[in-house]
Write an enzyme that holds these catalytic residues in place. Sequence first.
Site, PDB file in Angstrom:
ATOM      1  N   ASP A 259       0.844  -1.190   0.000  1.00  0.00           N
ATOM      2  CA  ASP A 259       0.000   0.000   0.000  1.00  0.00           C
ATOM      3  C   ASP A 259       0.880   1.242   0.000  1.00  0.00           C
ATOM      4  OD1 ASP A 259      -2.967   1.005   0.857  1.00  0.00           O
ATOM      5  OD2 ASP A 259      -1.424   2.229   1.821  1.00  0.00           O
TER       6      ASP A 259
ATOM      7  N   HIS B 253      -7.848   9.573  -1.703  1.00  0.00           N
ATOM      8  CA  HIS B 253      -7.211   9.504  -0.381  1.00  0.00           C
ATOM      9  C   HIS B 253      -8.061  10.114   0.741  1.00  0.00           C
ATOM     10  CE1 HIS B 253      -2.891   9.203   1.401  1.00  0.00           C
ATOM     11  NE2 HIS B 253      -3.784   8.917   2.314  1.00  0.00           N
TER      12      HIS B 253
END
Length: 307
Positions: free
Chosen positions: A50, A118
């Site tokens: 990630d 995000h």
Amino acid sequence: MSDDNIPRLVLSRNHCMPVIGLGTGGFQIPHEVAKTAVMEAIKVGYEHFDTASSYETEQALGEAIEEALKLGLVGSRGELFITSKLWITDAYPDRVLPALQKSLRLLKLEYLDMYLIHFPVSSKPKRDSGLPSKEEIEPLDVKGVWAAMEECKKLGLTKSIGVSNFPVKTLENLLSVATITPSLNQVEMNPTCQQKELREYCKQKGILITAYSPLGAPGTIWGNNRILDNEILIDIAKSHGKSVAQVSLRWLFEQGVGFIVKSFNKERMKQNLEIFDWSLTENDLEKISQIKQMRLNQENPLFENIA
Ligand code: A2P
């Protein structure tokens, strides 16, 4: 530990995600440190990584993947699951595709497995790279930005698309305009931030949850030791002969969510994988459900009104 021991969550008919991913976020992580950590993680069996444009670790991750493929540590790109994220200064409809293309260039990849918005906000590009102030934060054009995310998926540049830090209200807005439902919502989740309401909503809508800060980010400027020092978790860990970190990760696994745990220490990386061949008892789960709840990052304006 062989890769086959890591369970997977189903994202769609042809797309699965290993439940545990290695986090590469942190404060100014040196390039070589991140690259070495990813190489070590691949050696001990991690397949899911990630990153995010804002972490500035995409290039290091890309170089590690390239080297792992060259050395035969990974048979093919398809064996890995790679997530990156759209930063708030790129969260405008016309900036999404170029931002993803830049991430792919840094990662030296043709496609991502998962691309996430995000934060549920935007911010005009700044001269410095620091976090925006409250005044600089703008509402997210949910419809336009999500349509651009959908286009990225249609172009084959990412297999799945999703969001991060989205509360129920923003998810509701998104679902009212989406053609493609987000595959997942990556949010803070751990025994001290159990996200019960959000999880219930996401379950109803077929959106998976991936937990970040599964250990409460100990040792970082934004995190603390409230999980590793939690008496209830310490007692449970002792009773199983496991560490508190393992209890926290096992709890997440038993909740049916994915989790992104960051460790750049080889022994702890291995330890964090050793959670799939034992289980918590009903009594443990009951005690964990009673743990006092609190959030990280309460003071940061970016973290206002997020999940
Ligand atoms: P390190 O990299 O030295 O292992 P989170 O994933 O919640 O953001 O937490 C990340 C922090 O937790 C890192 O500072 C990491 O330090 C530490 N950490 C990761 N795994 C463990 C573990 N098994 N036991 C103790 N600390 C851990």
